[in-house]
Design an enzyme around this catalytic site. Structure first.
Site, PDB file in Angstrom:
ATOM      1  N   ARG A  15       0.845  -1.206   0.000  1.00 21.99           N
ATOM      2  CA  ARG A  15       0.000   0.000   0.000  1.00 21.99           C
ATOM      3  C   ARG A  15       0.878   1.252   0.000  1.00 21.99           C
ATOM      4  O   ARG A  15       0.946   1.994  -0.970  1.00 21.99           O
ATOM      5  CB  ARG A  15      -0.951  -0.018   1.227  1.00 21.99           C
ATOM      6  N   ASP A  16       1.605   1.478   1.073  1.00 22.32           N
ATOM      7  CA  ASP A  16       2.393   2.709   1.198  1.00 22.32           C
ATOM      8  C   ASP A  16       3.506   2.764   0.154  1.00 22.32           C
ATOM      9  O   ASP A  16       3.833   3.840  -0.365  1.00 22.32           O
ATOM     10  CB  ASP A  16       2.992   2.794   2.616  1.00 22.32           C
ATOM     11  N   HIS A 207       4.075   3.632  12.902  1.00 24.75           N
ATOM     12  CA  HIS A 207       4.307   3.649  11.455  1.00 24.75           C
ATOM     13  C   HIS A 207       5.412   4.678  11.208  1.00 24.75           C
ATOM     14  O   HIS A 207       5.160   5.884  11.224  1.00 24.75           O
ATOM     15  CB  HIS A 207       2.991   4.043  10.768  1.00 24.75           C
ATOM     16  N   HIS A 209       8.661   6.386   9.128  1.00 30.46           N
ATOM     17  CA  HIS A 209       9.336   6.592   7.844  1.00 30.46           C
ATOM     18  C   HIS A 209      10.797   6.935   8.104  1.00 30.46           C
ATOM     19  O   HIS A 209      11.138   7.499   9.149  1.00 30.46           O
ATOM     20  CB  HIS A 209       8.654   7.721   7.061  1.00 30.46           C
ATOM     21  N   CYS A 240       7.944  10.166   0.460  1.00 28.83           N
ATOM     22  CA  CYS A 240       7.173  11.144   1.202  1.00 28.83           C
ATOM     23  C   CYS A 240       6.721  12.219   0.215  1.00 28.83           C
ATOM     24  O   CYS A 240       7.568  12.822  -0.456  1.00 28.83           O
ATOM     25  CB  CYS A 240       8.039  11.758   2.309  1.00 28.83           C
ATOM     26  N   ASN A 249       9.165   3.898   4.142  1.00 31.44           N
ATOM     27  CA  ASN A 249       8.981   3.318   5.479  1.00 31.44           C
ATOM     28  C   ASN A 249      10.283   2.649   5.917  1.00 31.44           C
ATOM     29  O   ASN A 249      11.146   2.359   5.090  1.00 31.44           O
ATOM     30  CB  ASN A 249       7.903   2.224   5.438  1.00 31.44           C
TER      31      ASN A 249
HETATM   32 ZN    ZN Z   1       3.383   6.027   5.513  1.00 33.36          ZN
END
Ligand code: ZN
Length: 296
Positions: A15-16, A207, A209, A240, A249
């Site tokens: 997803r990310d 979560h 990064h 980002c 991440n």
């Molecule tokens: Zn994220």
């Protein structure tokens, strides 16, 4: 505080990580990668996002991905939902769990959702209530919990109020996201313990990064305060939207390796995850930010 015997790494690369890639990744490849991640020992995976395909074309195949997965018992998959329609779409696929994530920052909220914090938050809480009503488990997230690229530090009062409201609305898991990678180890000593004191038995996940290279340092600092669940992405893929060329991440392989060096179990086959990262790197023609996948 003694380190836990085991930690849970929640894979968010599909997803990310995927949503950040401009080049379309074929649905069959996404399904193959997620199945490989399951075989590699990941027990919780965020597999896609129900977002309007015009906004994020990479996520247009959300339904197809979920239909194509063979999820064994003991493995939980979920998807990010961005609005009520997303909750309905997720439910129709037979998915059991969704994430609703809202920004703690006014400016970030306005730029991301077109709504003020108050409006976006009220809508998000309605989404949680609706998802619960139709039988979905909900992970509720706070974006920009450690700072906002536009506003700087975010008040702890707001973070606490968001978490308390999520819990009242029936959230089954709380996550705090360092969306823009602004967290530093001192923040880990301050913020997660305050949230852990109100989440009680409800699972709490960080979560993080690696935008400014402090991802694993923050992970260590958070472990010290009792956090035992972390979102990670294979190879450290992603980025980002507010910081050009930023890392993604914290890497699944690098984090699992760090835990292994301390005798903390993750249940993850690092080599198998690294194989997925390398497969994606060669398909996309780029190098992800993680380190270990290129060494083994
Ligand atoms: Zn994220």
């Amino acid at each position: 505080m003694p380190y836990p015997e085991s930690v849970t790494l929640i894979e968010v690369g599909p997803r990310d990580g995927f949503q950040f890639e401009k080049q379309n990744i074929p649905t069959s490849m996404k399904i193959d990668i997620i199945n490989r991640l399951i075989r590699a020992g990941l027990t919780q995976i965020q597999v896609t996002s129900f977002v309007h395909p015009d906004r994020v074309p990479q996520m247009a195949d959300a339904e197809l991905i979920i239909a194509g997965l063979d999820v064994p018992s003991g493995v939980s998959i979920d998807a990010l939902v961005l609005n009520m329609k997303g909750v309905e779409r997720a439910c129709k696929t037979g998915l059991k769990r969704v994430e609703v994530s809202l920004s703690a920052s006014d400016t970030h909220s306005r730029k991301n959702t077109g709504m003020t914090f108050d409006d976006a938050f009220a809508h998000g809480v309605e989404m949680i209530a609706h998802a619960k009503k139709i039988g979905l488990a909900v992970r509720a997230g706070v974006q920009c919990a450690f700072g906002c690229a536009y506003e700087g530090k975010v008040g702890m009062d707001r973070v606490r109020r968001m978490v308390e409201t999520y819990l009242t609305a029936g959230a089954d898991e709380i996550s705090l996201a360092d969306t823009t990678g602004m967290a530093v180890p001192m923040d880990m000593q301050r913020i997660p313990p305050q949230v852990l004191s109100i989440t009680g038995k409800t699972p709490f996940t960080l979560h993080l990064h690696n935008t400014r290279g402090l991802g694993l340092v923050n992970t260590m600092a958070a472990l010290d305060t009792g956090v035992s669940r972390f979102d990670t992405a294979m190879g450290g893929m992603g980025g980002c939207p507010f910081v050009p060329n930023a890392a993604g991440n914290i890497s699944t392989e690098d984090t699992a390796y760090l835990m292994q060096t301390m005798g903390i179990q993750t249940g993850i086959n690092i080599n198998a995850v690294a194989g997925c990262s390398r497969m994606l790197e060669s398909f996309l023609g780029k190098h992800f930010d993680g380190k270990l996948h290129r060494l083994i």
